[in-house]
Design a protein around this motif. Structure first.
Motif, PDB file in Angstrom:
ATOM      1  N   SER A 260      22.728  71.182  37.901  1.00 52.99           N
ATOM      2  CA  SER A 260      24.252  71.393  37.838  1.00 52.99           C
ATOM      3  C   SER A 260      24.265  71.806  36.411  1.00 52.99           C
ATOM      4  O   SER A 260      24.014  70.966  35.525  1.00 52.99           O
ATOM      5  CB  SER A 260      25.157  70.197  38.102  1.00 52.99           C
ATOM      6  N   ASP A 261      25.459  72.643  36.014  1.00 55.21           N
ATOM      7  CA  ASP A 261      25.575  72.727  34.438  1.00 55.21           C
ATOM      8  C   ASP A 261      26.706  71.720  34.176  1.00 55.21           C
ATOM      9  O   ASP A 261      27.907  71.571  34.645  1.00 55.21           O
ATOM     10  CB  ASP A 261      26.301  74.190  34.526  1.00 55.21           C
ATOM     11  N   PRO A 262      26.250  70.825  33.179  1.00 58.46           N
ATOM     12  CA  PRO A 262      27.353  69.850  32.571  1.00 58.46           C
ATOM     13  C   PRO A 262      28.742  70.358  31.993  1.00 58.46           C
ATOM     14  O   PRO A 262      29.697  69.875  32.567  1.00 58.46           O
ATOM     15  CB  PRO A 262      26.425  69.318  31.284  1.00 58.46           C
ATOM     16  N   ASP A 263      28.683  71.666  31.454  1.00 56.04           N
ATOM     17  CA  ASP A 263      30.107  72.042  31.116  1.00 56.04           C
ATOM     18  C   ASP A 263      30.802  72.495  32.471  1.00 56.04           C
ATOM     19  O   ASP A 263      31.929  72.325  32.229  1.00 56.04           O
ATOM     20  CB  ASP A 263      29.732  73.264  30.345  1.00 56.04           C
ATOM     21  N   LEU A 269      36.088  68.501  36.752  1.00 52.86           N
ATOM     22  CA  LEU A 269      36.587  67.265  36.694  1.00 52.86           C
ATOM     23  C   LEU A 269      37.872  67.189  35.883  1.00 52.86           C
ATOM     24  O   LEU A 269      39.056  66.538  36.292  1.00 52.86           O
ATOM     25  CB  LEU A 269      35.777  66.042  35.964  1.00 52.86           C
ATOM     26  N   LEU A 270      38.196  67.849  34.864  1.00 59.95           N
ATOM     27  CA  LEU A 270      39.273  67.960  34.154  1.00 59.95           C
ATOM     28  C   LEU A 270      40.456  68.576  34.782  1.00 59.95           C
ATOM     29  O   LEU A 270      41.508  68.029  34.691  1.00 59.95           O
ATOM     30  CB  LEU A 270      39.226  68.458  32.567  1.00 59.95           C
ATOM     31  N   GLU A 271      40.199  69.663  35.377  1.00 61.73           N
ATOM     32  CA  GLU A 271      40.920  70.485  36.064  1.00 61.73           C
ATOM     33  C   GLU A 271      41.593  69.685  37.363  1.00 61.73           C
ATOM     34  O   GLU A 271      42.864  69.653  37.631  1.00 61.73           O
ATOM     35  CB  GLU A 271      40.574  71.856  37.058  1.00 61.73           C
ATOM     36  N   GLU A 272      40.982  69.016  37.752  1.00 66.83           N
ATOM     37  CA  GLU A 272      41.268  68.229  39.112  1.00 66.83           C
ATOM     38  C   GLU A 272      42.140  66.993  38.724  1.00 66.83           C
ATOM     39  O   GLU A 272      43.159  66.551  39.267  1.00 66.83           O
ATOM     40  CB  GLU A 272      40.020  67.749  40.004  1.00 66.83           C
ATOM     41  N   ALA A 273      41.718  66.369  37.802  1.00 70.95           N
ATOM     42  CA  ALA A 273      42.653  65.292  37.161  1.00 70.95           C
ATOM     43  C   ALA A 273      43.898  65.791  36.576  1.00 70.95           C
ATOM     44  O   ALA A 273      44.972  64.919  36.821  1.00 70.95           O
ATOM     45  CB  ALA A 273      41.624  64.526  36.132  1.00 70.95           C
ATOM     46  N   GLN A 274      43.923  66.877  35.857  1.00 73.79           N
ATOM     47  CA  GLN A 274      45.260  67.470  35.148  1.00 73.79           C
ATOM     48  C   GLN A 274      46.360  67.557  36.522  1.00 73.79           C
ATOM     49  O   GLN A 274      47.465  67.627  36.383  1.00 73.79           O
ATOM     50  CB  GLN A 274      44.878  68.547  34.417  1.00 73.79           C
ATOM     51  N   VAL A 291      36.509  63.588  29.969  1.00 72.91           N
ATOM     52  CA  VAL A 291      35.139  63.266  30.595  1.00 72.91           C
ATOM     53  C   VAL A 291      34.249  62.994  29.553  1.00 72.91           C
ATOM     54  O   VAL A 291      34.431  63.565  28.485  1.00 72.91           O
ATOM     55  CB  VAL A 291      35.009  64.588  31.544  1.00 72.91           C
ATOM     56  N   ARG A 292      33.222  62.082  30.074  1.00 76.39           N
ATOM     57  CA  ARG A 292      32.155  61.638  29.199  1.00 76.39           C
ATOM     58  C   ARG A 292      30.931  61.758  30.044  1.00 76.39           C
ATOM     59  O   ARG A 292      31.002  61.272  31.033  1.00 76.39           O
ATOM     60  CB  ARG A 292      32.521  60.198  28.525  1.00 76.39           C
ATOM     61  N   PHE A 293      30.000  62.055  29.271  1.00 82.89           N
ATOM     62  CA  PHE A 293      28.697  62.280  29.844  1.00 82.89           C
ATOM     63  C   PHE A 293      27.800  60.861  29.989  1.00 82.89           C
ATOM     64  O   PHE A 293      26.858  60.904  29.069  1.00 82.89           O
ATOM     65  CB  PHE A 293      27.913  63.335  29.373  1.00 82.89           C
TER      66      PHE A 293
END
Length: 362
Positions: A260-263, A269-274, A291-293
């Motif tokens: 998977s591409d980390p970006d 994840l940010l879109e779903e959280a927002q 989000v943190r890796f």
């Protein structure tokens, strides 16, 4: 006392009958006045926003008829020709009854005022059963001292006797007093308040519902009550999830495939959280989710942590539930794989001849 009974026996029964009539008439008039006045005051109090007038009406309506009875007896005694000894005793009895009834009304009024307005005073103690009872005890003690003084009893020797006897009581009630002072300390410190969600080092957790003179009551999430002695609570290591504020962080950890591409994963994840912050109760849009890796590279996955803010402790359960569902559905749509844990097992085959030679040597 013997002379008093003799005077009562010698009293004309017509005087006693007149006394009874005056008393009954006064009480009847007082009942009518109370009914009319209370009805008018209650109607006006309902139209106001403050609860102070309601508290005053409730506190004064109870002993009002007792005061009218005392007034009726007093008027009847003063208008009659009773012996002087009878009038002196009746005056002291009526004064004692008036002080007692006034003290009872003041005790009730003090408790109601603390319960409804104590939390509005910045320097006041938190509103609990302990503080309410403490206010009632202070008012009742003042009423008792006023009553003793009105009856002509010396207060100083009584206070001195209580001071000496208090030492013996303190030795006999060590556990009770330790809980009492621990409850006062908990209330004054303000680190544990009614309505806070706390967790003890023993594993007990829940909402603080009340702090009494003996124990603190906690309502667990299962809706059960946990009773903790104040002395135990004062010595425990307590985590208060409502201080310094009720808002708290929620961590949702997600593992994805190494392909998977980390970006891309971070953006999803940010879109779903927002989006969830606008739809899920308790999930806050500000501060914004991030989000943190972390914790980084796992055995079979790349590990990400989605960090969000919820309004209070109990909101985290619904928020985790919704975020897990939304992230799983979105990952499937985006083709992001959530890998299963994998292990590679190597089987080593030993040489038969070597195994046999080793056996012969043995």
């Amino acid at each position: 006392m013997k002379r008093l009974f003799q005077d009562l026996l010698q009293t004309n029964w017509q005087l006693l009958l007149g006394l009874a009539i005056v008393t009954l008439v006064t009480v009847a008039v007082g009942w009518l006045v109370r009914r009319l006045v209370i009805r008018v005051l209650t109607r006006r109090a309902a139209a106001t926003k403050t609860q102070l007038d309601d508290i005053l009406i409730r506190s004064l309506s109870g002993p009002f008829m007792i005061w009218m009875l005392i007034l009726g007896v007093h008027l009847g005694v003063q208008s009659s020709q009773l012996p002087a000894s009878v009038m002196r005793v009746s005056a002291r009895v009526l004064l004692a009854l008036w002080i007692i009834s006034l003290t009872v009304a003041a005790v009730r009024l003090a408790g109601d005022l603390v319960r409804h307005y104590g939390h509005r005073l910045p320097s006041a103690l938190p509103v609990t059963s302990l503080t309410e009872n403490l206010a009632r005890v202070v008012v009742a003690s003042m009423g008792i001292l006023i009553l003793l003084n009105a009856l002509g009893l010396a207060i100083t020797p009584i206070l001195a006797g209580l001071g000496v006897g208090g030492l013996a009581v303190a030795l006999a009630l060590q556990n009770t007093l330790s809980n009492l002072f621990a409850g006062l300390y908990i209330s004054v410190a303000g680190q544990i308040r009614v309505g806070d969600y706390i967790r003890l080092d023993g594993g007990q957790e829940g909402f603080v519902t009340d702090i009494t003179w003996r124990s603190t009551t906690i309502r667990a999430l299962q809706n059960n009550l946990i009773i903790i002695p104040n002395s135990k609570l004062a010595e425990a290591v307590v985590t208060n999830y409502s201080l310094p504020e009720r808002r708290m962080s929620v961590l949702v950890q997600v593992g994805v495939s190494y392909d998977s591409d980390p970006d891309h994963v971070e953006r999803v994840l940010l879109e779903e959280a927002q989006k969830a912050a606008r739809e899920v109760p308790g999930l806050l849009a500000e501060p914004a989710p991030f989000v943190r890796f972390l914790p980084g590279f796992g055995d079979s996955s790349l590990n990400f942590t989605l960090i969000c803010q919820v309004a209070e402790f109990t909101d985290q359960y619904l928020v985790r539930h919704e975020l897990h569902k939304r992230v799983l559905k979105r990952f499937r749509q985006e083709g992001i794989e959530i890998p299963y844990p994998m292990r590679t097992v190597y089987l080593r085959r030993e040489n038969k001849a070597r195994r046999g030679g080793a056996g012969g040597t043995a």
